[in-house]
Design a protein around this motif. Structure first.
Motif, PDB file in Angstrom:
ATOM      1  N   ALA A 245     -58.262  40.088 -70.411  1.00 53.98           N
ATOM      2  CA  ALA A 245     -59.238  41.014 -69.827  1.00 53.98           C
ATOM      3  C   ALA A 245     -60.434  41.152 -70.757  1.00 53.98           C
ATOM      4  N   PRO A 246     -61.618  41.400 -70.196  1.00 56.46           N
ATOM      5  CA  PRO A 246     -62.795  41.631 -71.032  1.00 56.46           C
ATOM      6  C   PRO A 246     -62.594  42.865 -71.920  1.00 56.46           C
ATOM      7  N   PRO A 247     -63.242  42.911 -73.080  1.00 59.90           N
ATOM      8  CA  PRO A 247     -63.063  44.031 -74.012  1.00 59.90           C
ATOM      9  C   PRO A 247     -63.351  45.404 -73.392  1.00 59.90           C
ATOM     10  N   ALA A 248     -64.276  45.477 -72.457  1.00 58.51           N
ATOM     11  CA  ALA A 248     -64.624  46.770 -71.863  1.00 58.51           C
ATOM     12  C   ALA A 248     -63.672  47.177 -70.738  1.00 58.51           C
ATOM     13  N   GLY A 249     -62.794  46.281 -70.332  1.00 54.87           N
ATOM     14  CA  GLY A 249     -61.894  46.566 -69.219  1.00 54.87           C
ATOM     15  C   GLY A 249     -60.564  47.123 -69.675  1.00 54.87           C
ATOM     16  N   PRO A 250     -59.645  47.303 -68.717  1.00 48.11           N
ATOM     17  CA  PRO A 250     -58.304  47.760 -69.090  1.00 48.11           C
ATOM     18  C   PRO A 250     -57.556  46.668 -69.855  1.00 48.11           C
ATOM     19  N   THR A 251     -56.559  47.049 -70.615  1.00 44.21           N
ATOM     20  CA  THR A 251     -55.750  46.091 -71.354  1.00 44.21           C
ATOM     21  C   THR A 251     -54.937  45.257 -70.375  1.00 44.21           C
ATOM     22  N   ALA A 252     -55.125  43.958 -70.425  1.00 43.77           N
ATOM     23  CA  ALA A 252     -54.362  43.056 -69.568  1.00 43.77           C
ATOM     24  C   ALA A 252     -54.487  41.639 -70.104  1.00 43.77           C
TER      25      ALA A 252
END
Length: 113
Positions: A28-35
């Motif tokens: 996941a992108p750094p600004a998104g949720p952890t995934a």
């Protein structure tokens, strides 16, 4: 496994996959949720499965998928025609939410082997 399938499993958008040897990782992108979704093939997948079994992971048989398949809270392992695949999901959610999507993805992947 396509990026769209990885994103459906993770429940969020993911960056383009990074492949290293027998592993492909979608993050996941750094600004998104952890995934994160990790796909392993061949001996690497078999090694991952062995490690999961030894760690007392709660893997359950997944009948009717490939020659042999197991599903856990965040992972699925498929063996078919002497080919091994493991898919591991890293996500901070209730593991019960993952069972159906992991099983469906396992059937899809097994159909491609």
């Amino acid at each position: 496994m396509s990026q769209q399938e990885a994103e459906r499993l993770a429940g969020t958008s993911l960056a383009s996959p990074v492949a290293v040897d027998e592993t492909c990782t979608y993050t996941a992108p750094p600004a998104g949720p952890t995934a994160q979704v990790e796909v392993r093939v061949g001996q690497t997948a078999l090694d991952f499965y062995t490690a999961e079994r030894q760690s007392n992971s709660r893997l359950q048989p997944l009948p009717g998928v490939g020659d042999d398949a197991y599903v856990g809270d965040y992972t699925v392992f498929i063996a078919k025609n002497d080919f091994n695949v493991s898919i591991n999901l890293v996500r901070g959610n209730d593991p019960a939410e993952n069972r159906g999507p992991l099983e469906n993805l396992a059937r899809t992947v097994a159909g491609r082997i």
